[in-house]
Design an enzyme around this catalytic site. Sequence first.
Site, PDB file in Angstrom:
ATOM      1  N   GLN A  57      22.819  23.050  64.305  1.00 25.73           N
ATOM      2  CA  GLN A  57      21.751  23.876  63.923  1.00 25.73           C
ATOM      3  C   GLN A  57      20.795  23.687  64.645  1.00 25.73           C
ATOM      4  O   GLN A  57      19.300  22.494  64.364  1.00 25.73           O
ATOM      5  CB  GLN A  57      21.396  24.129  62.416  1.00 25.73           C
ATOM      6  CG  GLN A  57      20.895  25.240  61.645  1.00 25.73           C
ATOM      7  CD  GLN A  57      20.295  25.122  60.727  1.00 25.73           C
ATOM      8  OE1 GLN A  57      20.175  24.816  59.608  1.00 25.73           O
ATOM      9  NE2 GLN A  57      20.810  26.425  59.830  1.00 25.73           N
TER      10      GLN A  57
ATOM     11  N   TYR B 222      11.976  30.598  57.463  1.00 25.35           N
ATOM     12  CA  TYR B 222      11.463  30.196  58.894  1.00 25.35           C
ATOM     13  C   TYR B 222      11.200  30.999  59.985  1.00 25.35           C
ATOM     14  O   TYR B 222      11.280  32.000  60.035  1.00 25.35           O
ATOM     15  CB  TYR B 222      12.617  28.683  58.854  1.00 25.35           C
ATOM     16  CG  TYR B 222      13.073  27.803  57.952  1.00 25.35           C
ATOM     17  CD1 TYR B 222      11.760  27.230  57.345  1.00 25.35           C
ATOM     18  CD2 TYR B 222      13.858  27.509  57.504  1.00 25.35           C
ATOM     19  CE1 TYR B 222      11.784  26.340  56.548  1.00 25.35           C
ATOM     20  CE2 TYR B 222      13.923  26.818  55.954  1.00 25.35           C
ATOM     21  CZ  TYR B 222      12.968  25.584  55.840  1.00 25.35           C
ATOM     22  OH  TYR B 222      13.381  25.477  54.955  1.00 25.35           O
TER      23      TYR B 222
ATOM     24  N   ARG C  90      22.485  32.399  61.602  1.00 24.28           N
ATOM     25  CA  ARG C  90      22.619  31.796  59.891  1.00 24.28           C
ATOM     26  C   ARG C  90      21.069  32.685  59.939  1.00 24.28           C
ATOM     27  O   ARG C  90      20.410  32.932  60.367  1.00 24.28           O
ATOM     28  CB  ARG C  90      22.440  30.139  59.549  1.00 24.28           C
ATOM     29  CG  ARG C  90      23.251  30.399  58.382  1.00 24.28           C
ATOM     30  CD  ARG C  90      22.464  29.105  57.835  1.00 24.28           C
ATOM     31  NE  ARG C  90      23.646  29.058  56.696  1.00 24.28           N
ATOM     32  CZ  ARG C  90      23.177  27.962  55.681  1.00 24.28           C
ATOM     33  NH1 ARG C  90      22.631  27.605  55.746  1.00 24.28           N
ATOM     34  NH2 ARG C  90      24.161  28.119  54.669  1.00 24.28           N
TER      35      ARG C  90
ATOM     36  N   GLY D  33      27.738  23.522  50.700  1.00 25.12           N
ATOM     37  CA  GLY D  33      27.376  23.211  51.143  1.00 25.12           C
ATOM     38  C   GLY D  33      26.844  21.612  50.126  1.00 25.12           C
ATOM     39  O   GLY D  33      27.597  20.797  50.462  1.00 25.12           O
TER      40      GLY D  33
HETATM   41  C1  LIG Z   1      19.719  19.036  50.137  1.00 25.14           C
HETATM   42  C2  LIG Z   1      19.906  20.999  51.106  1.00 25.14           C
HETATM   43  C3  LIG Z   1      19.234  20.900  52.074  1.00 25.14           C
HETATM   44  C4  LIG Z   1      19.332  21.596  52.703  1.00 25.14           C
HETATM   45  N1  LIG Z   1      19.012  22.356  54.133  1.00 25.14           N
HETATM   46  C5  LIG Z   1      19.877  23.249  55.158  1.00 25.14           C
HETATM   47  C6  LIG Z   1      18.957  23.786  56.340  1.00 25.14           C
HETATM   48  O1  LIG Z   1      19.215  22.758  56.828  1.00 25.14           O
HETATM   49  N2  LIG Z   1      19.714  24.346  57.390  1.00 25.14           N
HETATM   50  C7  LIG Z   1      20.247  24.968  56.502  1.00 25.14           C
HETATM   51  O2  LIG Z   1      20.393  26.781  56.775  1.00 25.14           O
HETATM   52  N3  LIG Z   1      20.130  25.882  54.713  1.00 25.14           N
HETATM   53  C8  LIG Z   1      20.033  24.690  54.530  1.00 25.14           C
HETATM   54  N4  LIG Z   1      20.318  24.145  53.391  1.00 25.14           N
HETATM   55  C9  LIG Z   1      20.976  25.236  52.789  1.00 25.14           C
HETATM   56  C10 LIG Z   1      22.697  25.523  52.580  1.00 25.14           C
HETATM   57  O3  LIG Z   1      23.156  25.353  54.249  1.00 25.14           O
HETATM   58  C11 LIG Z   1      23.809  25.987  51.472  1.00 25.14           C
HETATM   59  O4  LIG Z   1      23.002  27.632  51.672  1.00 25.14           O
HETATM   60  C12 LIG Z   1      23.029  26.047  49.474  1.00 25.14           C
HETATM   61  O5  LIG Z   1      23.382  24.982  49.482  1.00 25.14           O
HETATM   62  C13 LIG Z   1      23.901  27.158  49.597  1.00 25.14           C
HETATM   63  O6  LIG Z   1      24.884  26.908  49.354  1.00 25.14           O
HETATM   64  P1  LIG Z   1      26.094  25.971  47.901  1.00 25.14           P
HETATM   65  O7  LIG Z   1      25.626  26.427  47.010  1.00 25.14           O
HETATM   66  O8  LIG Z   1      27.690  25.786  49.214  1.00 25.14           O
HETATM   67  O9  LIG Z   1      25.715  24.723  48.629  1.00 25.14           O
HETATM   68  C14 LIG Z   1      20.426  22.951  52.123  1.00 25.14           C
HETATM   69  C15 LIG Z   1      20.671  22.784  51.068  1.00 25.14           C
HETATM   70  C16 LIG Z   1      20.890  21.828  50.557  1.00 25.14           C
HETATM   71  C17 LIG Z   1      21.048  21.463  49.064  1.00 25.14           C
END
Ligand SMILES: Cc1cc2nc3c(=O)[nH]c(=O)nc-3n(C[C@H](O)[C@H](O)[C@H](O)COP(=O)(O)O)c2cc1C
Length: 379
Positions: free
Chosen positions: A102, A183, A230, A322
Amino acid sequence: MSQNSVLFTPFKVGAFTLPNRLVLAPMTRSRAQNPGNVPTDSTVKYYVQRASAGLLITEGSQISPQGVGYIYTPGIHTEDQVAGWKKVTDAVHAAGGRIFIQLWHVGAISHPFFQNGELPVAPSAVQPKDVKAFTANGMEEIPTPRALTTEEVKATVEDFRQAAKNAKEAGFDGVEIHGANGYLVDQFIQDSTNQRTDEYGGSVENRARFALEVVQAAVDVLGADRVGIRLAPTGNMGGIHDSDRLGTFSYLTEQLNKFGLAYLHVIEALPGHPMAAKAGQQPVGPALRKIFKGPFILNGGYTQETAEHALDNNEADLIAFGVPYIANPDLVERYQQGAALNTPDQATFYGGDDHGYIDYPSLQEQTAEPELKQDIIQK
Ligand SMILES: Cc1cc2nc3c(=O)[nH]c(=O)nc-3n(C[C@H](O)[C@H](O)[C@H](O)COP(=O)(O)O)c2cc1C
């Protein structure tokens, strides 16, 4: 739990046939705690542990020194970082996986701490709301950024191009442009953060221009079948919003169709999730699903059951997970077997050592040593 679920059927994404519909969502883990922000041997292990996912998307990785906004996040702009990532991609490929990086520029969501004392940059001088910077000094107030000049905007597109070249050199199967979560790319798209009067601001055509030029740069380097993007059309991070989200993101998605990209990845979290749309906000994801003529990934609060439901209803082709992946490196196998899931420990999501990073046990390890699971929860 159905083993015949569509979740475990192959699907073609760009240049690749994925063995299943599970995607590791990009997640910042802040473990590149070294002076050059280089991925480490633990990073290698972390991604290898998750290699049975249909597709791995790495944590956001800054495309330039200016693109950073969080401590200990890895970059993809130095030789050492490329060499560090090469170890990750080699090991993931040896384990049978596919991995996209990413590409990330945080724009306004940064701090002078990361910018040699200078202000962070953004499309316009709009201060992010309700968000703090995490520096070596702890959580800090984010200042009002400085607006990029038109020449600097073009130079930033070139930084993305160079990062795509570096990703290719590092052996990645492709790149995901981080156009979500408030961002830099998102700051250009939405009109609360883009008040420019040059060719990159004003009309929706102008606000989409930066995203489309960044995608074009990556496509030039890698080919469209190795580039995804994304978007978070209903996200509110940093207070970002748009006066016509449906119109803005629909236009952008129509334009994205011209490339024939590997995929469009949309975060539109299910109700009750912290990232879910606020009350009264209309969903945008279903409209984008209809417009986009390629593989469509949905993310945000999915479980096996809701993922299967979404796939069965043709709401998406793939689901990104995630938090479930933080604690369950073998999420595919656990879902296939209807096994219990490990509980994620929020205290170790960002930063720290290997604990909470690469020591969540696989099902196989747990079956062999049942006390392992207890051990990780008690620590
Ligand atoms: C610890 C953590 C770090 C994350 N870092 C990013 C990231 O670097 N880039 C991004 O697009 N989303 C990031 N997210 C968002 C996740 O990709 C995802 O959209 C979010 O956790 C919701 O999905 P989930 O319910 O399956 O966790 C992050 C989420 C968490 C929990």
